[in-house]
Design an enzyme around this catalytic site. Sequence first.
Site, short mmCIF file in Angstrom:
data_model
loop_
_atom_site.label_atom_id
_atom_site.label_comp_id
_atom_site.label_asym_id
_atom_site.label_seq_id
_atom_site.Cartn_x
_atom_site.Cartn_y
_atom_site.Cartn_z
N LYS A 65 0.83 -1.21 0.00
CA LYS A 65 0.00 0.00 0.00
C LYS A 65 0.87 1.26 0.00
CE LYS A 65 -2.38 -2.48 -0.63
NZ LYS A 65 -2.40 -3.94 -0.60
N GLY A 195 0.58 -14.64 -13.36
CA GLY A 195 -0.57 -14.62 -12.44
C GLY A 195 -1.23 -13.26 -12.44
N ILE A 199 -2.25 -10.12 -6.31
CA ILE A 199 -0.87 -9.65 -6.18
C ILE A 199 -0.32 -9.22 -7.54
CG2 ILE A 199 1.49 -10.39 -5.62
CD1 ILE A 199 0.37 -12.08 -3.39
N VAL A 252 1.82 -20.21 -18.71
CA VAL A 252 3.28 -20.14 -18.87
C VAL A 252 3.86 -21.53 -18.68
CG1 VAL A 252 5.38 -19.03 -18.06
CG2 VAL A 252 3.22 -17.79 -17.98
N GLY A 285 -0.38 -17.53 -6.46
CA GLY A 285 -1.08 -18.00 -5.26
C GLY A 285 -0.12 -18.31 -4.13
N ARG A 286 -0.69 -18.70 -3.00
CA ARG A 286 0.12 -18.96 -1.80
C ARG A 286 -0.28 -20.32 -1.22
NH1 ARG A 286 2.54 -14.37 0.11
NH2 ARG A 286 2.62 -15.24 2.19
N ALA A 334 -5.97 -10.81 5.43
CA ALA A 334 -5.53 -10.46 6.78
C ALA A 334 -6.72 -10.26 7.71
CB ALA A 334 -4.69 -9.18 6.73
N HIS A 458 -23.54 15.00 0.85
CA HIS A 458 -23.34 15.51 -0.51
C HIS A 458 -22.35 16.67 -0.48
CE1 HIS A 458 -24.12 16.70 -4.60
NE2 HIS A 458 -24.23 17.96 -4.18
P1 NAD Z 1 -4.42 -15.39 -6.66
O1 NAD Z 1 -4.96 -16.75 -6.41
O2 NAD Z 1 -5.24 -14.19 -6.38
O3 NAD Z 1 -3.97 -15.29 -8.19
C1 NAD Z 1 -3.06 -16.17 -8.81
C2 NAD Z 1 -3.37 -16.24 -10.29
O4 NAD Z 1 -2.32 -16.95 -10.93
C3 NAD Z 1 -4.66 -17.00 -10.60
O5 NAD Z 1 -5.52 -16.14 -11.31
C4 NAD Z 1 -4.19 -18.19 -11.43
O6 NAD Z 1 -5.09 -18.53 -12.46
C5 NAD Z 1 -2.86 -17.69 -12.00
N1 NAD Z 1 -1.90 -18.75 -12.38
C6 NAD Z 1 -1.56 -19.85 -11.67
N2 NAD Z 1 -0.62 -20.58 -12.35
C7 NAD Z 1 -0.36 -19.91 -13.49
C8 NAD Z 1 0.53 -20.14 -14.62
N3 NAD Z 1 1.35 -21.19 -14.68
N4 NAD Z 1 0.53 -19.24 -15.64
C9 NAD Z 1 -0.29 -18.15 -15.58
N5 NAD Z 1 -1.14 -17.89 -14.55
C10 NAD Z 1 -1.17 -18.75 -13.52
O7 NAD Z 1 -3.03 -15.37 -5.87
P2 NAD Z 1 -2.02 -14.17 -5.56
O8 NAD Z 1 -2.31 -12.99 -6.41
O9 NAD Z 1 -0.66 -14.79 -5.61
O10 NAD Z 1 -2.38 -13.82 -4.06
C11 NAD Z 1 -2.23 -14.81 -3.03
C12 NAD Z 1 -3.24 -14.60 -1.93
O11 NAD Z 1 -2.96 -13.41 -1.22
C13 NAD Z 1 -4.65 -14.51 -2.45
O12 NAD Z 1 -5.48 -15.32 -1.66
C14 NAD Z 1 -5.01 -13.07 -2.27
O13 NAD Z 1 -6.38 -12.88 -1.98
C15 NAD Z 1 -4.13 -12.63 -1.12
N6 NAD Z 1 -3.81 -11.21 -1.27
C16 NAD Z 1 -4.78 -10.29 -1.00
C17 NAD Z 1 -4.53 -8.95 -1.20
C18 NAD Z 1 -5.59 -7.95 -0.91
O14 NAD Z 1 -6.51 -8.26 -0.17
N7 NAD Z 1 -5.55 -6.75 -1.50
C19 NAD Z 1 -3.31 -8.54 -1.70
C20 NAD Z 1 -2.36 -9.49 -1.97
C21 NAD Z 1 -2.62 -10.83 -1.76
#
Ligand code: NAD
Length: 482
Positions: A65, A195, A199, A252, A285-286, A334, A458
């Site tokens: 942020k 992805g 994130i 990918v 993802g995580r 979080a 307003h």
């Molecule tokens: P995500 O699950 O949101 O997105 C990962 C994306 O990667 C998916 O859309 C998936 O289809 C894609 N993907 C996977 N393998 C791939 C490949 N080989 N080639 C291309 N695309 C592929 O995961 P993230 O963005 O890593 O975030 C992790 C977690 O952290 C999520 O649960 C998210 O909600 C959380 N997070 C939340 C916030 C927020 O609330 N603002 C910010 C950051 C992270």
Amino acid sequence: MSTSGTVGGGKYDVVVIGGGPAGYVGAIRAAQNGLRAACIDAWENRDGQPAFGGTCLNAGCIPSKALLESSELFHRAGSEFALHGIRVNPPELDLSAMQARKARIVSQFSSGIQELFKANGVTGLVGRGHLLPGNKVRYTPRGGKPELLEAEHVVLATGSTPIELPFARFDGEAIVDSWGGLDLAAVPGRLGVIGGGVIGLELGSIWSRLGSQVTVLEAMDRFLFMVDGQIAKDAQRQLKKQGLDIRLGAKVTSAERGPNGVALTYEDQRGRHSVEVDRLIVAVGRRPNTEGLLDPLAGVKLSDRGLIEVDAECRASAPNVWAVGDVVRGPMLAHKGSEEGVMVADLIAGRYGHVNYAVIPSVIYTTPEIAWVGQTEEQLKEARIDYKVGTFNFAASGRARAMEQAAGLVKVLASTADDRILGVHIVGPMAGELIGEAVVAMEFQATAEDLQRTIHAHPSLTEALHEAALSVDRRSLHAINR
Ligand code: NAD
């Protein structure tokens, strides 16, 4: 409620393993409830210093942020100030100052947790925790010898780690995870992101605003599949306009490091393609952190996906063992983890505790922000629930226009049967703040009419939510009802 433990003897009512937003908040609430609480955390920052706060505070929500704000200001200074009649020389980027500001904010918040621990009487323990059978915890202090802690209750809150792709291993330089993606010391000319999730879009936005040509490769065909389709479409259009090159259906398959950066190969419906980038962020993802956490005899079961199995109140499969946050089912957010930590600490103390999983807000901090709570139109269709839709475009909001952020919309979904609000979806300015009103409304089971009859200041952005609620019954005052 037991008060059998003594701090000096290594005995506690509650030992929390993990000091992120789920664990540290749970430990504070436990202490507020009069329980002897300890919170063990092993996080080390890049400078080797330990820090409470976990991924969110040290490597996620807070630093991202900070950079999102700074990069947005930089971008607006260069592209928008002139519209307001403010002439500036092309703004000059001092990335190290920007990064230093981010680091200051992070370190202030981390030491803030230690102060909160002190004020509430939580024992913060720096090192590793390992759950043994019979609610004992082996605590290995940083650089020290293991000690045995006894606990009436143990709360597992060890969070999650970025998933690594086998063909794109993190090397901390050319190929980085989300933490590395926040710490780049120079703006890459060409940045690749694997992805297009939360994130990927947030980090892609930061570096794009600072000057990178950003290519996001997303395996799914649909942009932001978890977001309401109409909102996702609008967001995609706006992000594209900003210059983010988002390629959907792009799986990918390889990432080769070479003298010119990283050569990526991906496949989509039309065949095989390649892209070359200077830096690559992998954000696919995580996964939950359970490695080295559980003695096999402790009796804690994991799901197929490696999550700790829990019931609706976060009880794990062993007596008096609980688990909260990213290490259990549900969205990795979080605020969801914090609420679970609070619920568990209250239940342990014999108080009422509850998490309303149906009303958890989500926010993606792009510009414009994307925020939602409740069900999407697609989910309602699938569940065969009859609904009414109301929308309002920020183009008709005086405040949004004055802010030069008049793109996007608010969408309210309400039950045809009883007018109850079922979902609110926003893409637009400050969506992450606006969604709060919708969360409160839904928590109190409000109807669209309740929002219609609520006075909104307003001019304010909140009027867009008011108008969207009016539009549910075709009673908009500042838009043509169709
Ligand atoms: P995500 O699950 O949101 O997105 C990962 C994306 O990667 C998916 O859309 C998936 O289809 C894609 N993907 C996977 N393998 C791939 C490949 N080989 N080639 C291309 N695309 C592929 O995961 P993230 O963005 O890593 O975030 C992790 C977690 O952290 C999520 O649960 C998210 O909600 C959380 N997070 C939340 C916030 C927020 O609330 N603002 C910010 C950051 C992270």
